[in-house]
Design a protein around this motif. Structure first.
Motif, PDB file in Angstrom:
ATOM      1  N   TYR A 189       7.821   6.480   0.035  1.00  0.00           N
ATOM      2  CA  TYR A 189       6.954   5.614   0.810  1.00  0.00           C
ATOM      3  C   TYR A 189       5.630   5.407   0.067  1.00  0.00           C
ATOM      4  O   TYR A 189       5.194   6.259  -0.694  1.00  0.00           O
TER       5      TYR A 189
ATOM      6  N   VAL B  82       2.616   6.425   7.233  1.00  0.00           N
ATOM      7  CA  VAL B  82       2.063   5.581   6.165  1.00  0.00           C
ATOM      8  C   VAL B  82       0.893   4.732   6.638  1.00  0.00           C
ATOM      9  O   VAL B  82       0.710   4.511   7.828  1.00  0.00           O
ATOM     10  N   HIS B  83       0.135   4.243   5.669  1.00  0.00           N
ATOM     11  CA  HIS B  83      -0.992   3.327   5.888  1.00  0.00           C
ATOM     12  C   HIS B  83      -2.088   3.936   6.757  1.00  0.00           C
ATOM     13  O   HIS B  83      -2.694   3.247   7.579  1.00  0.00           O
ATOM     14  N   ASN B  84      -2.345   5.228   6.585  1.00  0.00           N
ATOM     15  CA  ASN B  84      -3.394   5.921   7.347  1.00  0.00           C
ATOM     16  C   ASN B  84      -3.233   5.744   8.850  1.00  0.00           C
ATOM     17  O   ASN B  84      -4.171   5.358   9.544  1.00  0.00           O
ATOM     18  N   GLN B  85      -2.035   6.020   9.343  1.00  0.00           N
ATOM     19  CA  GLN B  85      -1.738   5.843  10.756  1.00  0.00           C
ATOM     20  C   GLN B  85      -1.146   7.118  11.336  1.00  0.00           C
ATOM     21  O   GLN B  85      -0.710   8.008  10.615  1.00  0.00           O
TER      22      GLN B  85
ATOM     23  N   ASN C 274       1.573   5.211  -0.530  1.00  0.00           N
ATOM     24  CA  ASN C 274       0.462   6.049  -0.048  1.00  0.00           C
ATOM     25  C   ASN C 274      -0.493   5.273   0.789  1.00  0.00           C
ATOM     26  O   ASN C 274      -0.782   4.211   0.742  1.00  0.00           O
TER      27      ASN C 274
ATOM     28  N   GLY D  31       5.446   0.057   9.612  1.00  0.00           N
ATOM     29  CA  GLY D  31       4.755  -0.711   8.584  1.00  0.00           C
ATOM     30  C   GLY D  31       3.252  -0.617   8.794  1.00  0.00           C
ATOM     31  O   GLY D  31       2.771   0.206   9.580  1.00  0.00           O
ATOM     32  N   ASP D  32       2.515  -1.451   8.128  1.00  0.00           N
ATOM     33  CA  ASP D  32       1.063  -1.475   8.257  1.00  0.00           C
ATOM     34  C   ASP D  32       0.695  -2.190   9.557  1.00  0.00           C
ATOM     35  O   ASP D  32       0.628  -3.409   9.622  1.00  0.00           O
TER      36      ASP D  32
ATOM     37  N   THR E 103       7.846   6.973   7.405  1.00  0.00           N
ATOM     38  CA  THR E 103       8.148   5.544   7.486  1.00  0.00           C
ATOM     39  C   THR E 103       9.152   5.172   8.575  1.00  0.00           C
ATOM     40  O   THR E 103       9.449   3.994   8.758  1.00  0.00           O
TER      41      THR E 103
ATOM     42  N   ARG F  56      -2.780   0.172  17.157  1.00  0.00           N
ATOM     43  CA  ARG F  56      -2.415  -0.949  16.292  1.00  0.00           C
ATOM     44  C   ARG F  56      -1.149  -1.645  16.773  1.00  0.00           C
ATOM     45  O   ARG F  56      -0.997  -2.845  16.573  1.00  0.00           O
TER      46      ARG F  56
ATOM     47  N   SER G 284      -4.398   3.854  14.285  1.00  0.00           N
ATOM     48  CA  SER G 284      -5.138   4.025  13.035  1.00  0.00           C
ATOM     49  C   SER G 284      -5.740   5.426  13.012  1.00  0.00           C
ATOM     50  O   SER G 284      -6.423   5.829  13.956  1.00  0.00           O
TER      51      SER G 284
END
Length: 116
Positions: A114, A28-31, A116, A87-88, A70, A51, A44
Motif C-alpha cells: 500500500y 492509508v492516507h493518514n486515516q 504511504n 482510498g483517500d 487498505t 471523511r 482523518s
C-alpha cells in the motif's frame, strides 16, 4: 499518551462515541477506520474529521470486522460477507457475498503493498 507518558481519554471528532466500536485501525492516507454495529467510518487522523461513511444494509447489523491498511472485511448478520477497499477519503464496497451461515472469525491479509 500525554506529555507525562500517561494514558488519557481523548475525543476524535469524526468517531461515533455513542455506540460500541468493534474495530479501529490506522489505514492509508493518514486515516483511521472505525467499525460499529451499523457503519464503517473513515476519519482523518490529522484533523479528526469524518471523511466517508459506509452503512450496513437496513435491518442488518455488523457482527464482526477486521481490516488492514487498505481493506475492510465485515461479517453481517444473516450470512453476509462484505469487502470494502479504502482510498483517500473513500470507502468502496467491492464485493457482497451471501453465504449460508454467519461468519464468526474473518481474516484479511493485504493483497499488495500500500502507498504511504
Amino acid at each position: 499518551m500525554n506529555l507525562e507518558d500517561k494514558l488519557e481519554e481523548t475525543e476524535i471528532e469524526g468517531f461515533c462515541s455513542q455506540v460500541q466500536t468493534f474495530y479501529c485501525h490506522n489505514v492509508v492516507h493518514n486515516q483511521l477506520v472505525q467499525v460499529t454495529s451499523s457503519s464503517v467510518r473513515l476519519v482523518s487522523s490529522s484533523s479528526g474529521e469524518l471523511r466517508n461513511e459506509w452503512h450496513a444494509p437496513s435491518d442488518y447489523s455488523i457482527n464482526v470486522a477486521t481490516a488492514n491498511a487498505t481493506q475492510v472485511l465485515l461479517s453481517i448478520r444473516g450470512g453476509h460477507l462484505i469487502y470494502l477497499e479504502i482510498g483517500d477519503g473513500v470507502l468502496v464496497e467491492k464485493k457482497h457475498a451471501d453465504l449460508k451461515y454467519d461468519i464468526s472469525c474473518p481474516d484479511i491479509n493485504p493483497i499488495e503493498e500500500y502507498p504511504n
